[in-house]
Write an enzyme that holds these catalytic residues in place. Sequence first.
Site: not given
Length: 450
Positions: A259, A263-264, A284, A310, A326, A379
């Site tokens: 996921c 892109g970091g 993605e 997906d 992520d 997060c």
Amino acid sequence: MTARDVAYTVIHAVGAEDAYANLLLPRELERARLSTADAALATELTYGTLRRVGTYDAIIEIAAARPVSGIDPAVLDALRLGAHQLLATRVPAHAAVHETVDLVGRVAGRRATGFANAVLRRVSERDEEEWLSRIEDAARSDDERLSVRYAHPVWIIRAFRRALAAEGREAELLDLLAADNAAPTVTLSALPGVGEIPADADRTPFSPLGFRLAGGDPDRIVRASGGAVRVQDEGSQLAALALSRALPVRKGERWLDLCAAPGGKTAVLAAEAVTHDARLEANELSPARARLVRQSVAAVPLEVPVSEEDGRSRAGRGVYDRILVDAPCTGLGALRRRPEARWRKAPADVPELTQLQTELLTAAVDALAPGGVVAYVTCSPHLAETAGVVAEVERRFGAEITQLDARAVLREISGGDIDLAAPADGSGRAQLWPHRHATDAMSIWLLRRS
């Protein structure tokens, strides 16, 4: 356009169009061509107002003697901006009232200016602490009192309390709420083997890639680096490094960022893959966000294929040595940087997200080769999105997967000096916090396939 005009434009777009302040504000600042000082003022007015919408609404309801639901949205957004100037900045009261009333006249017509003037003058009659005491007195519970003082919805306060209690750190709740309302320091990362940390920069305490500038323009350094240096939260850096450094890397390993947007973390993994002669793929679902991933990895001398599928059906079976999940989440760990998110999310969002998270993590474990590792990252510290999801995946796979000690991995990456509490459930989770680590509240799990 003035700093107030820029702030109002962003604040109103957030409410009326579901815009994201962190994406819209830079564009509006560039369009307005404000001085450095005025751009800083516009940024503070925007984020400061959005962080405390709930508190300001409670104050405006008293000053207006009517529910905020009965106030025209354009006028209400201007009143919020005015209340923030009156109660939380050094802007003189007469200037805050005058400029806000003038703004109301331009966005809602002259007939609304008398109402706005009356409301703002009533707000100006008390200072911030007096208003907080008054709205706290009207609260029906301790959590409601915390909600109006610290500008967090009650359900988020309770979720944070439970997450801290799971570490035996419930007493840190007020520190966490206060940290969410403080503007974060800009943190940058230099991609390993690609970017360089300036000699005069302040190194971050935990990530070997991270640094902060004592002064100067971060955007200038980012642009000059061609993508080898970028703005990136230290927690995000650590989440990517936790996967690449969880175990020694064997030459030719195959990695996947399932996921990947924006892109970091993908870029950090790409730079790490070059160092260890590994291969990296990214995925993605959104084509627009997939383009961001491709842009993010452009500075790394490695071809990174980016698929647009997906993630629940993309990964395959038994083919990858390391996978980063992520996962899409409530984002409760990033309220410092995305202040409006606290007012957009609701408890009803959690079940749908945890279902998706469970399905993504299940697909990732299925895609691991024997001995492979998946880093499950959110997060958000919400226990349903973290411990609950991992518990369900462990139930499904049983002895096929085991947890690695993510805290031990982060201690090795950071040199040992990082305060990571051991969860009461005995899991290997590493939980970062804004008030404790000055990072987003990243939750990091490492699961290994036997």
